[in-house]
Scaffold this motif. Structure first.
Motif, PDB file in Angstrom:
ATOM      1  N   ALA A  73      26.934 -30.701   7.628  1.00 40.33           N
ATOM      2  CA  ALA A  73      26.527 -29.867   6.486  1.00 40.33           C
ATOM      3  C   ALA A  73      25.017 -29.906   6.303  1.00 40.33           C
ATOM      4  N   LYS A  99      27.379 -17.272   4.704  1.00 40.41           N
ATOM      5  CA  LYS A  99      28.702 -17.705   4.274  1.00 40.41           C
ATOM      6  C   LYS A  99      29.707 -17.691   5.442  1.00 40.41           C
ATOM      7  N   VAL A 132      29.710 -21.023   6.787  1.00 38.63           N
ATOM      8  CA  VAL A 132      30.417 -21.905   5.845  1.00 38.63           C
ATOM      9  C   VAL A 132      31.913 -21.859   6.121  1.00 38.63           C
ATOM     10  N   CYS A 170      35.581 -23.646   1.297  1.00 45.22           N
ATOM     11  CA  CYS A 170      34.819 -23.015   2.384  1.00 45.22           C
ATOM     12  C   CYS A 170      35.608 -21.922   3.092  1.00 45.22           C
ATOM     13  N   SER A 226      27.762 -21.874  -1.016  1.00 44.16           N
ATOM     14  CA  SER A 226      26.719 -21.971   0.007  1.00 44.16           C
ATOM     15  C   SER A 226      26.807 -23.365   0.615  1.00 44.16           C
ATOM     16  N   ILE A 227      26.154 -23.565   1.732  1.00 44.00           N
ATOM     17  CA  ILE A 227      26.219 -24.882   2.366  1.00 44.00           C
ATOM     18  C   ILE A 227      25.500 -25.925   1.506  1.00 44.00           C
ATOM     19  N   VAL A 229      28.015 -27.009  -0.870  1.00 44.68           N
ATOM     20  CA  VAL A 229      28.963 -27.863  -0.142  1.00 44.68           C
ATOM     21  C   VAL A 229      28.460 -29.302  -0.106  1.00 44.68           C
TER      22      VAL A 229
END
Length: 379
Positions: free
Chosen positions: A200, A277, A280, A347, A357-358, A361
């Protein structure tokens, strides 16, 4: 009239017979034939030179693009090797590490003693754009969770990438519970969590940390390499795309990625636009495989809910989270599992706008389990 034609034909025949017996005329004809032959020869030669020049020009364009790339990146550009250097560092391709649709990977050693992994590409576009795309993309990166490109070879049809060597290979060799000789290579939950966190962080760097945003488009266990300490490094940027950071939606890129990890919007724009995304989504699908120790699509499943792993997890959320261990797991391990499951389900939401969004995350992974809520079940 007929007599005139007959007389003309006879006159021509007489002239031809006289010409054959006249040595001066024979010389003229011979010279004419030689001149015509010479002209034809030089015309064909010029055409041949023109074709050769065209072919050389094409080759020069490829080399010019590489030289432009090296000049642009200066000291930051990776080393350029000749194919002879590649054969020497791999000991004539003696130690094969793996093989994929792109080609084969061999273990090698640089003159200074450093071990490397050399990827020999077998499929590429004739003009080398996809190959140079990977070189350009990864050369823009410098992060602990991104594999380091040490050099490349671009010599006509011979193309190779030289990476730092990763002793533990790729992630897929560990999460499916079998090694080269079917021995167990299962990782502890804490290790899996740290790997998920590292991937990530690498993705966040690609999406937010570079001057030019990089979308990977092929996040999967096979493209995650592990060093001696199981630190994960994202690799294989052959399908990546560079875009401006201000761009939220990417123009039509064509379907790219691997079945089982491709976001819905990549192959069907009715779900939304392609963006960061999409990476993701792939990350979430990979998390599910890490959790379950199995492929996301199980062709041996007897029911539809067993075949598609995200659906299977949603149907078993009320049960103890013991997916890939045969023994009872500790409370801390179960908490890690629940956190990974929750994040992965967010995700893999069908619509991009529903996914985090990452960066979000990362916040979810590093936050408390109590602060997380389960997303709606994907349709």
């Amino acid at each position: 009239m007929k007599s005139s034609v007959i007389c003309f034909k006879i006159s021509c025949l007489d002239l031809f017979i006289v010409a054959l017996t006249d040595k001066r005329f024979t010389v003229v004809v011979t010279i004419t034939i030689v001149l015509v032959s010479a002209i034809c020869f030089f015309v064909l030669r010029l055409k041949g030179k023109s074709l050769s020049s065209h072919l050389w020009k094409g080759k020069k364009n490829d080399n010019a693009r590489i030289e432009e790339f090296i000049t642009k990146f200066g000291s930051l550009a990776p080393n350029r090797y000749f194919y002879g250097d590649i054969k020497k560092m791999t000991n004539k391709f003696k130690d094969k590490l793996g093989e994929g649709g792109y080609g084969s990977v061999y273990k090698g050693k640089l003159p200074d003693g450093r071990l490397v992994a050399v990827k020999i590409l077998s499929e590429f576009k004739e003009n080398g754009e996809e190959f140079m795309n990977e070189v350009a993309s990864i050369s823009r990166t410098s992060h602990v969770n991104i594999v380091t490109l040490l050099g490349f070879c671009f010599e006509r049809s011979k193309r190779a990438l030289v990476y730092e060597f990763m002793p533990n290979g790729s992630l897929d060799g560990f999460i499916y519970n079998k090694g080269p000789h079917d021995q167990s290579r299962q990782l502890e939950w804490k290790t899996l969590y740290n790997i998920a966190l590292g991937i990530a962080r690498g993705l966040e760097y690609l999406h937010q940390g570079c001057n030019t945003r990089i979308l990977h488009f092929d996040i999967k266990p096979h493209n995650i390499l592990l060093d001696e300490n199981f630190c994960p490094k994202i690799s294989d940027f052959g399908l990546s795309k560079l875009c401006e950071r201000k761009e939220s939606i990417i123009a039509n890129t064509g379907t790219r990625g691997t079945a089982g990890y491709i976001a819905p919007e990549v192959f069907c724009r009715n779900f939304g636009g392609v963006s960061h995304k999409s990476d993701v989504y792939s990350y979430g699908m990979m998390l599910l495989e890490m959790i379950g120790g199995r492929k996301n699509i199980d062709i041996e499943g007897s029911q539809t809910s067993e075949t598609y792993f995200p659906s299977w997890i949603n149907n078993h959320l009320d049960q103890p989270m013991n997916f890939n261990l045969n023994e009872v797991i500790a409370e801390e391990e179960e908490e890690i599992t629940k956190k990974l499951v929750t994040v992965s389900l967010w995700c893999t939401q069908t619509h991009p706008m529903d996914r985090p969004s990452i960066t979000k995350v990362l916040e979810m992974l590093q936050g408390s389990l109590q602060s997380l809520v389960l997303p709606p079940q994907p349709t």
